[in-house]
Design an enzyme around this catalytic site. Structure first.
Site, mmCIF file in Angstrom:
data_model
loop_
_atom_site.group_PDB
_atom_site.id
_atom_site.type_symbol
_atom_site.label_atom_id
_atom_site.label_comp_id
_atom_site.label_asym_id
_atom_site.label_seq_id
_atom_site.Cartn_x
_atom_site.Cartn_y
_atom_site.Cartn_z
ATOM 1 N N ARG A 228 0.625 -1.051 -0.004
ATOM 2 C CA ARG A 228 -0.037 -0.033 0.182
ATOM 3 C C ARG A 228 0.944 1.370 -0.104
ATOM 4 O O ARG A 228 2.063 1.461 0.636
ATOM 5 C CB ARG A 228 -0.942 -0.101 1.346
ATOM 6 C CG ARG A 228 -1.939 -0.977 1.218
ATOM 7 C CD ARG A 228 -3.026 -0.515 0.117
ATOM 8 N NE ARG A 228 -4.136 -1.819 0.242
ATOM 9 C CZ ARG A 228 -4.240 -2.569 -0.800
ATOM 10 N NH1 ARG A 228 -3.373 -2.872 -1.503
ATOM 11 N NH2 ARG A 228 -5.358 -3.327 -0.674
ATOM 12 N N HIS A 276 -0.884 0.020 -9.970
ATOM 13 C CA HIS A 276 -1.590 -0.955 -8.914
ATOM 14 C C HIS A 276 -2.131 -1.994 -9.416
ATOM 15 O O HIS A 276 -3.372 -2.524 -9.544
ATOM 16 C CB HIS A 276 -2.868 -0.002 -8.052
ATOM 17 C CG HIS A 276 -3.139 -0.840 -6.824
ATOM 18 N ND1 HIS A 276 -3.523 -0.221 -5.673
ATOM 19 C CD2 HIS A 276 -3.388 -2.126 -6.431
ATOM 20 C CE1 HIS A 276 -3.879 -0.872 -4.776
ATOM 21 N NE2 HIS A 276 -3.621 -1.977 -5.177
HETATM 22 N N1 LIG Z 1 -0.615 -4.155 -5.274
HETATM 23 C C1 LIG Z 1 -1.400 -4.952 -5.254
HETATM 24 O O1 LIG Z 1 -2.134 -5.275 -6.390
HETATM 25 C C2 LIG Z 1 -1.925 -5.795 -4.257
HETATM 26 C C3 LIG Z 1 -1.617 -5.652 -2.752
HETATM 27 N N2 LIG Z 1 -1.969 -6.421 -1.988
HETATM 28 C C4 LIG Z 1 -1.454 -5.855 -0.716
HETATM 29 O O2 LIG Z 1 -0.699 -6.942 0.023
HETATM 30 C C5 LIG Z 1 -0.938 -7.181 1.448
HETATM 31 C C6 LIG Z 1 -0.790 -8.529 1.938
HETATM 32 O O3 LIG Z 1 -1.694 -9.448 1.389
HETATM 33 P P1 LIG Z 1 -1.622 -10.874 2.052
HETATM 34 O O4 LIG Z 1 -0.412 -11.566 1.940
HETATM 35 O O5 LIG Z 1 -2.748 -11.772 1.246
HETATM 36 O O6 LIG Z 1 -1.984 -10.661 3.602
HETATM 37 P P2 LIG Z 1 -1.885 -11.706 4.943
HETATM 38 O O7 LIG Z 1 -2.685 -10.847 5.662
HETATM 39 O O8 LIG Z 1 -1.831 -13.077 4.350
HETATM 40 O O9 LIG Z 1 -0.330 -11.185 5.196
HETATM 41 C C7 LIG Z 1 -0.006 -10.257 6.340
HETATM 42 C C8 LIG Z 1 1.523 -10.526 6.527
HETATM 43 O O10 LIG Z 1 1.724 -9.144 7.007
HETATM 44 C C9 LIG Z 1 2.190 -9.313 8.505
HETATM 45 N N3 LIG Z 1 2.087 -8.343 9.412
HETATM 46 C C10 LIG Z 1 0.995 -7.389 9.690
HETATM 47 N N4 LIG Z 1 1.070 -6.721 10.558
HETATM 48 C C11 LIG Z 1 2.298 -6.608 10.778
HETATM 49 C C12 LIG Z 1 3.040 -6.018 11.734
HETATM 50 N N5 LIG Z 1 2.632 -4.905 12.555
HETATM 51 N N6 LIG Z 1 4.318 -6.215 11.957
HETATM 52 C C13 LIG Z 1 5.002 -7.215 11.218
HETATM 53 N N7 LIG Z 1 4.381 -7.934 10.208
HETATM 54 C C14 LIG Z 1 2.979 -7.836 10.183
HETATM 55 C C15 LIG Z 1 1.569 -10.577 9.072
HETATM 56 O O11 LIG Z 1 2.176 -11.417 10.085
HETATM 57 C C16 LIG Z 1 1.506 -11.542 7.525
HETATM 58 O O12 LIG Z 1 2.702 -12.113 7.654
HETATM 59 C C17 LIG Z 1 -2.452 -6.808 1.482
HETATM 60 O O13 LIG Z 1 -2.777 -6.245 2.744
HETATM 61 C C18 LIG Z 1 -2.566 -5.599 0.355
HETATM 62 O O14 LIG Z 1 -2.275 -4.319 1.114
HETATM 63 C C19 LIG Z 1 -2.501 -7.520 -2.049
HETATM 64 C C20 LIG Z 1 -3.001 -7.975 -3.338
HETATM 65 C C21 LIG Z 1 -2.525 -6.917 -4.443
HETATM 66 O O1 LIG Z 2 -6.561 -7.046 -3.447
HETATM 67 C C1 LIG Z 2 -5.945 -5.996 -3.010
HETATM 68 O O2 LIG Z 2 -5.708 -5.583 -1.746
HETATM 69 C C2 LIG Z 2 -5.255 -5.278 -4.125
HETATM 70 O O3 LIG Z 2 -4.425 -4.304 -4.063
HETATM 71 C C3 LIG Z 2 -5.651 -5.541 -5.417
HETATM 72 O O4 LIG Z 2 -6.127 -4.310 -5.945
#
Ligand SMILES: NC(=O)C1=CN([C@@H]2O[C@H](COP(=O)(O)OP(=O)(O)OC[C@H]3O[C@@H](n4cnc5c(N)ncnc54)[C@H](O)[C@@H]3O)[C@@H](O)[C@H]2O)C=CC1
Ligand SMILES: O=C(O)C(=O)CO
Length: 313
Positions: A228, A276
């Site tokens: 993000r 994005h």
């Molecule tokens: N640019 C894009 O197109 C996309 C971006 N994203 C971003 O990727 C992020 C991660 O997605 P997932 O892997 O599915 O999430 P998830 O919830 O499976 O993994 C999150 C990870 O972050 C860690 N974490 C959370 N808070 C923390 C903290 N305060 N200190 C240390 N570690 C912390 C957790 O321990 C976990 O390992 C999403 O929240 C989203 O913001 C997701 C999909 C697409």
């Molecule tokens: O799924 C998400 O969180 C993304 O950022 C994809 O747009």
């Protein structure tokens, strides 16, 4: 069973048809202003407050993405956007893991093979081989070792890179060093030559990518932010690039999106901007998971992807 659907840009007919095929017993409708007819589930992205505010009887609200920071922020700004006590669920992988592997690998290899610098040399018609980076002196650190971070880590290990991850709690990922908690963040950062951010945006992680953090990385480090925009202090990155603390960055997310046309990132020679697109929601795989979760809820079982609203992800 009544299902509501709302997304500002997705093709709603794709979703209506796909859900009807997967859940023939359900009536699926696109929410319209003024619709307060009963519903059991809602599939949403950036829902207007009025859509869900009075729907405390919902059995589940499905965010149509992996990150739920935006909808939680909506609730903060307009309490009631998310009715209290209704489970909020997110998408876990559903094809985003492979996309994120592709995106991150593309930029890891661009930086590791110094293709960013060859691109700059080409603009000067400069024929100058550069000293190759070596994997032994190019440790990669991933902030966020969840669904996406783990898959990215495994792909990088498969290519022979030395990989470490940082998360809230200890993780066991084969071949990957694990650091957890704020106290161990300096040890995670020390020596990291390429940093990948895949954290959720929460009150604990907002602004985490600042100059103080960047200074703890190895000199001439690389940054890939595919999580993000709220994580990155954008002015700090410009300073780190100017001071040579950071050699180059690939950014898929920004504090304000779309990125303003006058933003310095667009023309910075060491910054790559993508709109994005690192990993997008794939309707078929998303619907498969959502329908499986609906069936689980209907059977009194625990669904996947439950969000802890207090934790923020
Ligand atoms: N640019 C894009 O197109 C996309 C971006 N994203 C971003 O990727 C992020 C991660 O997605 P997932 O892997 O599915 O999430 P998830 O919830 O499976 O993994 C999150 C990870 O972050 C860690 N974490 C959370 N808070 C923390 C903290 N305060 N200190 C240390 N570690 C912390 C957790 O321990 C976990 O390992 C999403 O929240 C989203 O913001 C997701 C999909 C697409
Ligand atoms: O799924 C998400 O969180 C993304 O950022 C994809 O747009």
């Amino acid at each position: 069973m009544n299902i509501l659907f709302y997304h500002p840009t997705f093709n709603s007919q794709t979703w209506i048809a796909g859900l009807a095929q997967r859940l023939p017993e359900a009536q699926v409708r696109v929410w319209q202003p003024g619709d307060d007819a009963p519903a059991d589930y809602a599939l949403v992205w950036q829902p207007p407050r009025e859509m869900l505010a009075s729907r405390s009887g919902l059995k589940g609200i499905f965010a149509l993405g992996a990150g739920v920071d935006a909808i939680l922020a909506q609730e903060q700004q307009a309490p009631g956007t998310l009715p209290a006590g209704v489970p909020l669920l997110r998408l876990e992988d559903t094809g985003m893991g492979q996309q994120m592997q592709e995106y991150v690998l593309a930029y890891v290899l661009r930086f590791f093979r110094r293709m960013d610098e060859y691109q700059l040399q080409q603009q000067q018609k400069q024929w100058q081989p550069l000293k190759p980076h070596r994997q032994e002196t190019f440790p990669i650190g991933i902030m966020g070792a969840g669904v996406l971070g783990q898959q990215v880590a495994q792909a990088l290990v498969g290519l022979g890179f030395t990989v470490r991850c940082w998360s809230r709690s200890p993780k066991q990922i084969e071949g990957v060093g694990s650091f957890h908690g704020r106290d161990n963040l300096p040890a995670f950062l020390k020596g990291t030559r390429l940093l990948i951010n895949l954290l959720p945006n929460t009150p604990e992680t907002v602004g985490i990518l600042d100059l103080a953090l960047m200074k703890q990385l190895a000199p001439q480090a690389y940054l890939i932010n595919a999580a993000r925009g709220a994580h990155l202090k954008e002015g700090d990155l410009l300073t780190a690039l100017e001071q040579g603390q950071v050699a180059a960055a690939a950014l898929d997310v920004f504090a304000d999106e779309p990125l303003a046309r006058m933003h310095p990132f667009w023309s910075h020679p060491r910054v790559t901007v993508t709109p994005h697109i690192a990993a997008v929601t794939l309707p078929a795989q998303a619907m498969d998971q959502i329908v499986a979760n609906i069936r689980a809820i209907e059977q009194g079982k625990t669904p996947a992807g439950l969000v802890d609203r207090d934790r923020g992800y």
